[in-house]
Write an enzyme that holds these catalytic residues in place. Sequence first.
Site, PDB file in Angstrom:
ATOM      1  CE  LYS A  33      57.279  13.353  51.544  1.00 55.16           C
ATOM      2  NZ  LYS A  33      58.000  14.798  51.475  1.00 55.16           N
ATOM      3  CG  ASP A  60      58.658  15.896  54.891  1.00 59.00           C
ATOM      4  OD1 ASP A  60      59.466  15.946  55.861  1.00 59.00           O
ATOM      5  OD2 ASP A  60      58.920  15.560  53.582  1.00 59.00           O
ATOM      6  CE  LYS A  62      62.906  16.827  55.119  1.00 56.18           C
ATOM      7  NZ  LYS A  62      61.761  16.650  54.249  1.00 56.18           N
ATOM      8  CG  ASP A  65      64.176  27.347  66.089  1.00 58.67           C
ATOM      9  OD1 ASP A  65      64.900  27.838  66.742  1.00 58.67           O
ATOM     10  OD2 ASP A  65      63.434  28.020  65.305  1.00 58.67           O
ATOM     11  CB  THR A 120      69.060  11.245  50.178  1.00 62.41           C
ATOM     12  OG1 THR A 120      67.555  11.969  50.073  1.00 62.41           O
ATOM     13  CG2 THR A 120      68.781  10.111  51.061  1.00 62.41           C
ATOM     14  NE  ARG A 212      60.275  13.391  41.509  1.00 64.30           N
ATOM     15  CZ  ARG A 212      61.599  13.659  41.272  1.00 64.30           C
ATOM     16  NH1 ARG A 212      62.022  14.609  40.601  1.00 64.30           N
ATOM     17  NH2 ARG A 212      62.246  13.273  42.601  1.00 64.30           N
TER      18      ARG A 212
END
Length: 234
Positions: A33, A60, A62, A65, A120, A212
């Site tokens: 990603k 990614d 996002k 508009d 999230t 991570r």
Amino acid sequence: MPKDVIIACDFASRQQTLEFLDSFEGRRKPFVKIGMELFYAEGPDIVRELRRRGHPVFLDLKLHDIPNTVKKAMRVLSGLDVQMCNVHAAGTVEMMRAALEGLTREDGSRPLLIAVTQLTSTSEERMQKELLIGAGMGETIVKYAQNAREAGLDGVVCSPLEAAMVKDACGADFLTVTPGIRFADAAKDDQVRITTPARAREIGSDYIVVGRPVTAAPDPVAAYERCLKEFLNQ
Ligand code: C5P
């Protein structure tokens, strides 16, 4: 239905990213990603480089508009040969339809297109007080997922704990791409709603996004292979 582990390459530069991925040389090329940080730092060349090296890519960015702008931006991204990209469902069904139109190439092929429902990082309290969305978090996520489905998108990004709810509302073939993955014996970092790769599989995630726990592991290749083993049950 394809299931896979996607490594979030949250690195600041091309050099760090390539050094990290070099350790996978000679093995299965991980699905990666690329987020805003790396894309804004290095531009589309980093995407081309990772594709050239044989990695499937989830871009990614996002997008959110007006429909015409999103359509044109998606048309540009459709030339990058990525496997997956995304928009915010909050941009409306019309915007998501425009995104899909822009992303679809002349021969009818296109990357998977998924929608972000509610980030999230947004709590139910903030969503209600600041965004004036009166419904609960679960109801909002399901409605946004249904909007994405209505627009013809392939699925949504959601917490693994929401995947079952989305599948119930939108059908088993509607993809759920889920970050917030941690090994049972590891630190949570700043993630709150988390689960393990094995549990994500049981709940019905199609793709898990892992950052991570792999990128900061002492042995990233071993950590990635542990994810594959737990998630794909191989
Ligand atoms: O390091 P970690 O496994 O927490 O990384 C998760 C990745 O998924 C990050 O790139 C983060 O931006 C992304 N993400 C997330 N929650 C969302 C959407 C994306 O954690 N709702």
